[in-house]
Each structure stands twice: as structure tokens, then as C-alpha cells.
Design an enzyme around this catalytic site. Structure first.
Site, short mmCIF file in Angstrom:
data_model
loop_
_atom_site.label_atom_id
_atom_site.label_comp_id
_atom_site.label_asym_id
_atom_site.label_seq_id
_atom_site.Cartn_x
_atom_site.Cartn_y
_atom_site.Cartn_z
N HIS A 44 0.82 -1.21 0.00
CA HIS A 44 0.00 0.00 0.00
C HIS A 44 0.85 1.26 0.00
O HIS A 44 0.53 2.24 -0.67
CB HIS A 44 -0.92 -0.02 1.22
CG HIS A 44 -1.98 1.02 1.21
ND1 HIS A 44 -3.09 0.94 0.39
CD2 HIS A 44 -2.12 2.18 1.90
CE1 HIS A 44 -3.85 2.01 0.59
NE2 HIS A 44 -3.28 2.77 1.49
N HIS A 90 -10.29 2.92 -1.35
CA HIS A 90 -10.56 2.52 0.04
C HIS A 90 -11.33 1.21 -0.02
O HIS A 90 -12.37 1.04 0.60
CB HIS A 90 -11.32 3.61 0.79
CG HIS A 90 -10.67 3.97 2.08
ND1 HIS A 90 -11.35 4.19 3.26
CD2 HIS A 90 -9.36 4.14 2.40
CE1 HIS A 90 -10.51 4.50 4.22
NE2 HIS A 90 -9.29 4.47 3.73
N ASN A 91 -10.75 0.26 -0.78
CA ASN A 91 -11.44 -0.99 -1.08
C ASN A 91 -11.56 -1.91 0.13
O ASN A 91 -12.65 -2.38 0.46
CB ASN A 91 -10.71 -1.72 -2.21
CG ASN A 91 -10.60 -0.89 -3.46
OD1 ASN A 91 -11.43 -0.04 -3.73
ND2 ASN A 91 -9.56 -1.12 -4.25
#
EC number: 6.3.5.3
Length: 733
Positions: A44, A90-91
Site C-alpha cells: 500500500h 478505500h477498497n
């Protein structure tokens, strides 16, 4: 304490990565340092699989003021103004807690924009869910849409554009991508670079809690076993509104050197990133960080992802003015550290060093991986399928097929979504959601304006990730061209499965290469973006979903056009008359298949068609424009009639003859096609314009009346079609 495999799994580091960190550091890190390394080396934050590939994207251009590497990209508009843009995912949080996951996604992307010194003026969202008739998907859908609307509405920022797609592959892994754009004076832009040793580090906003700890690593692994509700942050849009206004005000003091949002990995990421960009170090004392929970450890403080927080670097001479402004806005702001010249991120607790790492180790030493890339044989087989082997649609079935497509979730009106959003607040919205292929916003005090949109057809990308991504770029650019705007820049959100699997890494490589090719030919730079990997559960991955967010510039916002036909007039098709059924919505609805090759894409023809449309709009020749995408030509014609609330009579004999099949001509899909309505008496001007641009053109019919008529195939009251189209999504949900 000894570092055991369980601890490495907790911070999402492999044993090889841990050994690398030890070798680079020259010692074993302590637990706090290990957590910091794990967070910054996560997929990320560290982009381990995508960073080498992203270098292929074109990122510069004559209008680019800021490319990738900052909180957001920035592009010149004129008259000293820039538009700032960014999209992020923002899965993973939204899959666990859809309302707060989506809401805090909006909050995070807004902070990225005002961290650049820009005032946010609009939001867009790109959403993916499983089949909407399933109860869990309805829960996710309503939660996500509700969270986006709640946060954006409370902030006072309109949500004006977006796209949504439903497919079984998103059942376990919905996608929530949020885009924000802002406007700033070019001279007022601020970068997140901690320069000037001795400058003070200020933390402002919400008190720090335990929410979101390990959020960055959670978004970087596939782990369906664990409950991750604790890593989903809870948002406070009213606090963010105060933070937004106060941060923009303190920039006017001239005392702020740098500003950074606290997002993934919280204080660790924010401090390391601004130090790395500034070529400096930072010393922080976590004992000074305001907390809303007792007993928090330095580890928790450094990795908390509590929302609505910003980190500022402030000149000591101006610190009193800055803190006074924050107090006036009733915000908690404290000096927690200082900029140093030693290149270290040093963490203290009550003056005692508890962690000390070289900044470069956190930000530049993250390993990158080049994996085996191999296309899945099952996808090759799907792509090789020939839709012509299926029986053609019969003339008597056309009207029924039109109705079925109009009420299908992937084509039905998006009004049930955007009616929950305030899309007119700030009074800048010229073309709202549903009125055009892209939203149009004015810039107060200027004649020029901007257009924005998000796009991606995951079926195309599944069947051919390179070509599908090229289509995403082309359609996004076509959408802003259809309102009269010149495409300026792209921000991308690359959503994929586990890149350690050869077939997924293949998709990622192909998609980025396709994006690079399309952007290069169309002359549109990529100025910001986000990568979201590991979107899969129990080995079942999402389709490759490279979402393209785009911003365009209108020289005169008063000349923009929508997709709805305006009164009576002739309608023409610009672009190729040929279509294909591969990867089409028709094929999925009629035959239950996602197969065949996606439509071919001639980027040079695409460029010419878009230029022709833009010039036609600027010269007043074109009154309405709508691109032909999902559902094909008949759906595009019906949508323009329904939005304009006027019927029409159209003929498709030549298209049917050219395509050789009824279904392909009416419901097949293709790139580089736009239907336009022409002003009375301007038909010759359009034909001349098309010739000048080298664009095929043919007349389709004429608008008028209250019925939708297509030769001998369809003759229905427009009101019936509107009823089907506007209730399709409601009935599904």
C-alpha cells in the site's frame, strides 16, 4: 524481544524482507522500528510490485505543474490557476464496514487536495459491486453510497461524477475509488517537503486513537480469515471541514513550509515522506501527541490511522500565528517535533529514544519485485470465442432486448445513487450527474471551466487487460470531449488481485503498458494515482480494474453541451459504423457470457473523433453529444432521447448491412463513436468538419415527438422507456 514469524506476519514482512532490513540497518530493529518498516514497505505504501512498472507512464506535458510524487497532481488552467487532482482506493475497509470505509475514503482524498494548498471543489467516485439482487451486495451498495454522500455533503463538497459496475467477481471484494479535484493559485501551491533544520513539526486535527492500526498492511495482503473491523477508521466530516478551512488559512501566513495528510501508516508515513522529499530528518516525541485513548504505546501512536489529522512543518518565527489560527478554529494543534539535518526519523517518548531509522531505509529501500507474468489459459479461451457462432437477434426481439438492457444495473439510470449526493453545493455545477458524459464545473470569476469523469470497463480488461485499459483511457477522454472539454490530465487507480500470481502480474503489466500507449498517443499525462492490489478472497480475484479519472478544460464553460437531445434536429454518428459483441453488455445479458475479443481501438481515429466533437461544440454546430459505450448504438440513442425528454425517428439499415448482424449493429460496442445532434441548418458544417478531421459520419435520423422509433424494429412511447431506465437500479436494489 526475538522476532518470530508471527510478528513478521503481523507487520506483513517476509523473512527475506526482514533480513534485508537488518542488513541495511546493520542491526536488528526493535518492535516499534519493525512496525514502521513493515508499514512503509507494505504494498500500500511501498508499491513493491508496481513501482518499476509505473515508470512507463507519461507524466510530463506542457500544462503539468506537479506530476506524481506529491500528495496530488496539478495542471495549469490559465490566469495563474491550477487544477489539483487525485484518486485513491478505500477498497479493503469498505468491504469490512462499507459506510465508514467509503466515508473515510472521501475524507482522505479531500485532505490530499488541500494538503497542496488547493480548495476542493468536486468529488467523483468509481464503484464496483457484485450482483445487486443479492442481499449482501445491497448492504455494501447502500452502505458505500450512503458513506460517500454523508461525508461529502457534510463537508460541503459536491459529488458530481463517477461510474458504477456490477459483476459476480466483485462479490467478496467491492471497489471504492474516490477522486477529488481542487483549484489553487499556482503561486500558492505548497509541497510536502520538510526543509529547514530547526523548523517545527506540528500535528493538528483529531486526537489519536487506536483505529486503523495496521491499515496499510491490511490493504497489502490477502487474509479472508481474520476480522478486520478494528482497522476501519471512523470519520468526522465536521472536524475535517474545520481542518480544511484552518489549513488553507494558515498557508496565508507564509510560515508553513510543508503540509502532509496523515493517511496510511499515519504518523510514520507522513513524517518519513516529508523528510525524504526535503532531504532532511525529523525528530518526534510521541508523548506530545494528543490521544483519545489511554495506555497507547509509541508503536500504536506511530501507526494509528485516526482520521482528520495533518502534519505541518512551520517556521519557528511564525508558530504563534499558526497555532492561534488553529485555536480560533477550535482545533487541537501541538508542536511534536522538529526538522533535523541528520536524515533520521527519530521517535522519542518523554525525551527518550524509542526508535531511530534512516529515512531512506523507510522510503527508498523498500524492495521491488518483478514477477513471472503469464496469461491465464482460461482467459485466452474466452477471448478466442466467436460471438458470431451464436444465433442472431430476430427483428421481433429488438424492442424486448432494448427494454432488458435499459433496466439492467450496468445501464440503468444512476439517479438512485447521485440523488443522495449534494451535487450543486458551492454553486459551480454547470452540468450535473446524469446530464452529460462528464460533469462540468465553472471556476468563479473565469470564463473557462473544467470537466471531470471516471471510467473503466472491467469486462474489456478481463478479456484483454492491455486493450481494455486503452479503452478506459480513450473513453474517459471521449467523455470530457463530449461536453466540449480538452483532456488535460489523468489520475489512475489500479485495482488488481494478488500480483504474486503470474496471471495477475500479467494483467498488471499489460494494463500499465496499455495505459502508457493510450496516454502517449492521445497526449494526456498521468499526474497522480494509486495502486490497490490483493483484491481477492480465497484465491478468487477481481477482474483487472484500472480506473481512469480525468480532468478536461473548457475554454468557455457557457458553450458546454450535455447528452440530452435539445428540441428537434438531425442526429449523426461520428466514427466507425462497425461494432463487436465481444465483452459487451448485450452478450452478458442475452447469453450470460463474458467472452470474445473486446472492440479494436484505433487511437489515431479516436484522437480525430474527439477533436471533431470538441470543435463542433465550440463552433455551435453540435447541440448534444453522447459517446456510444455499454449497450451500443441503440442504448446511446435512447439515453439521449430520455435525458432530453424528446422522442425521435432513426434508421439503422446501413449499419445493419455493414455489420452483417442485427445484434451487432444495434447493441454491439465500439470505440471512437459519438452521436451528435446538430443545430438546424448546420448539417453541412458538420459534414465539412468531419471531412476536415478525417472522421466517418452518417445521418441516423431526427428528433421530435414523444415516441422512440427505430425503423420497423422499435416503436415505443418514450415515457415507457424512461420508466424502465429510471427504475432499473431501484428494483435491483
Amino acid at each position: 524481544m526475538p522476532i518470530v514469524p508471527e510478528i513478521l506476519r503481523e507487520v506483513a514482512l517476509t523473512e527475506e524482507e526482514y533480513a534485508r532490513a537488518v542488513a541495511l540497518l546493520g542491526r536488528e530493529p526493535n518492535l516499534i522500528e519493525l512496525g514502521m518498516i513493515g508499514a512503509l514497505w507494505s504494498e500500500h505504501c511501498g508499491y513493491k510490485h508496481s513501482r518499476p512498472l509505473l515508470r512507463k507512464l507519461p507524466t510530463s506535458g506542457p500544462h503539468v505543474v506537479q506530476g506524481p510524487g506529491e500528495n496530488a497532481g496539478a495542471v495549469e488552467l490559465g490566469d495563474g490557476l491550477v487544477v489539483v487532482l487525485k484518486i485513491e482506493s478505500h477498497n479493503h475497509p469498505s468491504a469490512v464496514e462499507p459506510f465508514q470505509g467509503a466515508a473515510t475514503g472521501v475524507g482522505g482524498i479531500v485532505r490530499d487536495i488541500f494538503a497542496m494548498g488547493a480548495r476542493p471543489i468536486a468529488l467523483a467516485d468509481s464503484l464496483r459491486f457484485g450482483p445487486l439482487e443479492e442481499p449482501r451486495q445491497q448492504y455494501l451498495f447502500h452502505g458505500v453510497v450512503g458513506g460517500i454522500g454523508w461525508y461529502g455533503n457534510c463537508l460541503g463538497i459536491p459529488t458530481v461524477a463517477g461510474d458504477v459496475f456490477f459483476a459476480p467477481e466483485y462479490r467478496q471484494n467491492p471497489l471504492v475509488n474516490a477522486m477529488c479535484v481542487g483549484i489553487a493559485e499556482r503561486s500558492a501551491l505548497i509541497r510536502a517537503r520538510a526543509t529547514g533544520p530547526g523548523n517545527l513539526v506540528v500535528l493538528v486535527g483529531a486526537d489519536t486513537g487506536r483505529d486503523g492500526i495496521h491499515g496499510a498492511t491490511f490493504a497489502s495482503v490477502e487474509d479472508p480469515e481474520r476480522s478486520h473491523r478494528g482497522v476501519v477508521q471512523v470519520g468526522n466530516p465536521f472536524l475535517e471541514k474545520l481542518l480544511l478551512e484552518a489549513c488553507l488559512e494558515v498557508l496565508e501566513t507564509g510560515a508553513v513550509v510543508a503540509m502532509q495528510d496523515l493517511g496510511a501508516a499515519g504518523l510514520t508515513s507522513a513524517s518519513a515522506e516529508i523528510a525524504a522529499r526535503g532531504g532532511t530528518g525529523i525528530e518526534l516525541d510521541v508523548a506530545l501527541v494528543p490521544r483519545r485513548e489511554t495506555g497507547m504505546t509509541p508503536y500504536e501512536v506511530m501507526l494509528s490511522e485516526s482520521q482528520e489529522r495533518m502534519l505541518l512543518v512551520v517556521d519557528p518565527e511564525g508558530i504563534d500565528r499558526v497555532l492561534a489560527i488553529f485555536r480560533r478554529w477550535e482545533l487541537h494543534a501541538v508542536v511534536i517535533g522538529r526538522v533535523t539535518d541528520d536524515g533520521l526519523l527519530r521517535v522519542l517518548e518523554d525525551g527518550q529514544v524509542v526508535a531511530e531509522l534512516p529515512v531512506w531505509l523507510l522510503t527508498d529501500a523498500c524492495p521491488t519485485y518483478v514477477r513471472e507474468a503469464r496469461e491465464a489459459g482460461e482467459i485466452r479461451e474466452r477471448r478466442a470465442f466467436d460471438p458470431d457462432a451464436l444465433p442472431d437477434l430476430q427483428p421481433a426481439e429488438v424492442a424486448e432486448m432494448l427494454a432488458a438492457l435499459l433496466r439492467s444495473p450496468n445501464i440503468a439510470s444512476r439517479r438512485p445513487i447521485y440523488r443522495t449526493y449534494d451535487h450543486t453545493i458551492l454553486t459551480n455545477t454547470v452540468l450535473p450527474p446524469g446530464a452529460a458524459d462528464a460533469a462540468v464545473l465553472r471556476i468563479k470569476g473565469q470564463r473557462f471551466g473544467i470537466a471531470l469523469k471516471t471510467d473503466c470497463n472491467p469486462r474489456y480488461c478481463l478479456l484483454d487487460p492491455r486493450l481494455g485499459t486503452m479503452h478506459a483511457v480513450a473513453e474517459a477522454a471521449r467523455n470530457v470531449s463530449c461536453v466540449g472539454a480538452e483532456p488535460l490530465a489523468i489520475t489512475d487507480c489500479l485495482n488488481f488481485g494478488n500480483p504474486e500470481r503470474p496471471e495477475i502480474y500479467y494483467q498488471l503489466v499489460q494494463a500499465i503498458e496499455g495505459m502508457a500507449e493510450a496516454c502517449t498517443v492521445l497526449g494526456i499525462p498521468v499526474v497522480s494515482g494509486n495502486v490497490s492490489l490483493y483484491n481477492e478472497t480465497e484465491g478468487r480475484s477481481i477482474p483487472p480494474t484500472p480506473v481512469v479519472g480525468i480532468v478536461g478544460r473548457l475554454a468557455d464553460v457557457r458553450r458546454c453541451v450535455g447528452m440530452g437531445f435539445r428540441g428537434e434536429g438531425k442526429v449523426f454518428l461520428l466514427g466507425s459504423e462497425l461494432a463487436t459483441l465481444g465483452g459487451s453488455e448485450f452478450l452478458a445479458q442475452r447469453h450470460g457470457l463474458v467472452a470474445g475479443a473486446p472492440p479494436p481501438l484505433d487511437l489515431e481515429l479516436e484522437r480525430r473523433v474527439q477533436a471533431c466533437v470538441r470543435e463542433g461544440i465550440a463552433r455551435g454546430i453540435v447541440l448534444a453529444a453522447h459517446d456510444c459505450s455499454e449497450g451500443g448504438l441503440l442504448i446511446a440513442l435512447a439515453e439521449s432521447c430520455m435525458v432530453g425528454r424528446i422522442g425521435g425517428r432513426f434508421t439503422t439499415e446501413s449499419l445493419i448491412a455493414a455489420n452483417g448482424r442485427l445484434d451487432r449493429a444495434l447493441f454491439g460496442e465500439s470505440a471512437s463513436r459519438v452521436i451528435v445532434q446538430v443545430a438546424e441548418g448546420a448539417e453541412g458544417a458538420l459534414l465539412g468538419l468531419a471531412r476536415a478531421h478525417g472522421v466517418p459520419v452518417q445521418e441516423l435520423g431526427r428528433t421530435g415527438g414523444d415516441r422512440f422509433v427505430v425503423g420497423e424494429l422499435v416503436d415505443q412511447p418514450l415515457s415507457e422507456l424512461i420508466e424502465l431506465w429510471t427504475t432499473g437500479l431501484v428494483e435491483s436494489a
